[in-house]
Write a protein that holds these residues in place. Sequence first.
Motif, mmCIF file in Angstrom:
data_model
loop_
_atom_site.group_PDB
_atom_site.id
_atom_site.type_symbol
_atom_site.label_atom_id
_atom_site.label_comp_id
_atom_site.label_asym_id
_atom_site.label_seq_id
_atom_site.Cartn_x
_atom_site.Cartn_y
_atom_site.Cartn_z
ATOM 1 N N MET A 174 70.294 -18.852 21.601
ATOM 2 C CA MET A 174 70.397 -17.583 21.124
ATOM 3 C C MET A 174 69.117 -16.935 20.865
ATOM 4 N N PHE A 175 68.709 -15.928 21.170
ATOM 5 C CA PHE A 175 67.462 -15.405 20.774
ATOM 6 C C PHE A 175 67.725 -13.912 20.394
ATOM 7 N N GLY A 176 67.200 -13.382 19.489
ATOM 8 C CA GLY A 176 67.211 -11.903 19.201
ATOM 9 C C GLY A 176 65.864 -11.217 18.879
ATOM 10 N N SER A 177 65.794 -9.999 18.883
ATOM 11 C CA SER A 177 64.638 -9.205 18.365
ATOM 12 C C SER A 177 65.008 -7.913 17.815
ATOM 13 N N ILE A 178 64.377 -7.504 16.754
ATOM 14 C CA ILE A 178 64.784 -6.105 16.101
ATOM 15 C C ILE A 178 63.512 -5.625 15.740
ATOM 16 N N GLY A 179 63.243 -4.452 16.121
ATOM 17 C CA GLY A 179 61.839 -3.646 15.780
ATOM 18 C C GLY A 179 60.676 -4.146 16.438
ATOM 19 N N MET A 180 61.029 -4.504 17.558
ATOM 20 C CA MET A 180 59.899 -4.974 18.403
ATOM 21 C C MET A 180 59.969 -4.465 19.779
ATOM 22 N N PRO A 181 58.842 -4.279 20.363
ATOM 23 C CA PRO A 181 58.922 -3.946 22.157
ATOM 24 C C PRO A 181 60.151 -4.999 22.735
ATOM 25 N N LEU A 182 61.072 -4.421 23.348
ATOM 26 C CA LEU A 182 62.073 -5.249 23.904
ATOM 27 C C LEU A 182 61.378 -6.381 24.808
ATOM 28 N N VAL A 183 61.848 -7.456 24.644
ATOM 29 C CA VAL A 183 61.404 -8.511 25.760
ATOM 30 C C VAL A 183 62.201 -8.597 26.713
ATOM 31 N N ASP A 184 61.914 -9.247 27.865
ATOM 32 C CA ASP A 184 62.750 -9.752 28.870
ATOM 33 C C ASP A 184 63.626 -10.705 28.666
ATOM 34 N N PRO A 185 64.970 -10.574 28.584
ATOM 35 C CA PRO A 185 65.996 -11.517 28.189
ATOM 36 C C PRO A 185 66.007 -12.549 29.337
ATOM 37 N N VAL A 186 65.592 -12.103 30.621
ATOM 38 C CA VAL A 186 65.538 -13.315 31.697
ATOM 39 C C VAL A 186 64.692 -14.506 31.224
ATOM 40 N N LEU A 187 63.532 -13.929 30.639
ATOM 41 C CA LEU A 187 62.625 -15.098 30.256
ATOM 42 C C LEU A 187 63.189 -16.116 29.285
ATOM 43 N N PHE A 188 63.835 -15.566 28.212
ATOM 44 C CA PHE A 188 64.456 -16.350 27.150
ATOM 45 C C PHE A 188 65.689 -17.090 27.731
ATOM 46 N N SER A 189 66.480 -16.410 28.704
ATOM 47 C CA SER A 189 67.592 -17.288 29.244
ATOM 48 C C SER A 189 67.220 -18.447 30.009
ATOM 49 N N ARG A 190 66.182 -18.279 30.730
ATOM 50 C CA ARG A 190 65.414 -19.494 31.368
ATOM 51 C C ARG A 190 65.163 -20.384 30.496
ATOM 52 N N MET A 191 64.607 -20.121 29.314
ATOM 53 C CA MET A 191 63.936 -21.061 28.389
ATOM 54 C C MET A 191 65.341 -22.057 27.899
ATOM 55 N N LEU A 192 66.218 -21.378 27.538
ATOM 56 C CA LEU A 192 67.513 -21.801 27.008
ATOM 57 C C LEU A 192 68.491 -22.215 28.131
ATOM 58 N N LYS A 193 68.325 -22.506 29.447
ATOM 59 C CA LYS A 193 69.134 -22.816 30.127
ATOM 60 C C LYS A 193 69.852 -24.077 30.217
ATOM 61 N N HIS A 194 69.290 -24.973 29.376
ATOM 62 C CA HIS A 194 70.125 -26.338 28.973
ATOM 63 C C HIS A 194 70.929 -26.421 28.220
ATOM 64 N N ARG A 195 71.082 -25.143 27.542
ATOM 65 C CA ARG A 195 72.294 -24.657 26.704
ATOM 66 C C ARG A 195 73.449 -24.443 27.460
ATOM 67 N N GLY A 196 73.668 -24.103 28.717
ATOM 68 C CA GLY A 196 74.694 -23.757 29.544
ATOM 69 C C GLY A 196 74.497 -22.868 30.466
ATOM 70 N N SER A 197 75.486 -22.375 31.477
ATOM 71 C CA SER A 197 75.245 -21.231 32.629
ATOM 72 C C SER A 197 75.725 -19.993 32.157
ATOM 73 N N TYR A 198 76.350 -19.601 31.070
ATOM 74 C CA TYR A 198 76.829 -18.253 30.669
ATOM 75 C C TYR A 198 75.824 -17.708 29.764
ATOM 76 N N VAL A 199 75.222 -16.442 30.357
ATOM 77 C CA VAL A 199 74.224 -15.772 29.811
ATOM 78 C C VAL A 199 74.838 -14.402 29.614
ATOM 79 N N ASP A 200 74.877 -13.849 28.168
ATOM 80 C CA ASP A 200 74.995 -12.694 27.710
ATOM 81 C C ASP A 200 74.098 -11.973 27.179
ATOM 82 N N THR A 201 73.765 -10.812 27.410
ATOM 83 C CA THR A 201 72.747 -9.945 26.683
ATOM 84 C C THR A 201 73.070 -8.822 26.306
ATOM 85 N N ILE A 202 72.619 -8.239 25.304
ATOM 86 C CA ILE A 202 73.019 -6.891 24.609
ATOM 87 C C ILE A 202 71.437 -6.081 24.240
ATOM 88 N N LYS A 203 71.343 -5.138 24.767
ATOM 89 C CA LYS A 203 70.241 -4.437 24.350
ATOM 90 C C LYS A 203 70.577 -3.041 23.697
#
Length: 167
Positions: free
Chosen positions: A1-30
Amino acid sequence: MFGSIGMPLVDPVLFSRMLKHRGSYVDTIKGADISLTTVSRLPGRIFKDPELMVAYTGSPSVEGKQISMAADLAELYALGKLDAPDAVNGHYCIALIDIPKQQIRFLRDNIGVNTLYVTRIGRGLAFCTEYKCLRALPGFDRSIDLEAIKGFERTGWVPSGLTFFSQ
């Protein structure tokens, strides 16, 4: 899980790639200035309605019932059933963002099987289940906390409330 608040929005694809060992289901809310991403072996680990955003990892249970969807946690939160410190059992990490109250609440297992790291960058807040995601953020302070490292060397644990990074 990754989250950010009050920051310039970051690319969720970058973080989903970093966490890909956790599984294949990627969900993002912006949202306007909120971003949440979960990567897991099962779907449903993230939820959003106009008043609440929920993301979780691990396997929490409440009142003896195994939680399998973030929507279940949202309902329990609305009913006040997550208020007690020991309301949730299991190995888990949960982020609850109450939009009308402008509050974020983190819950994680007491043993620390599912870790959660939180940092401030400027006026924003970022959190993740793994250090590497936070270290990838522009503006992350990499200053080392030597006392925390010495404590780890002495005991095998980082002293409570500290991390290897001073900020």
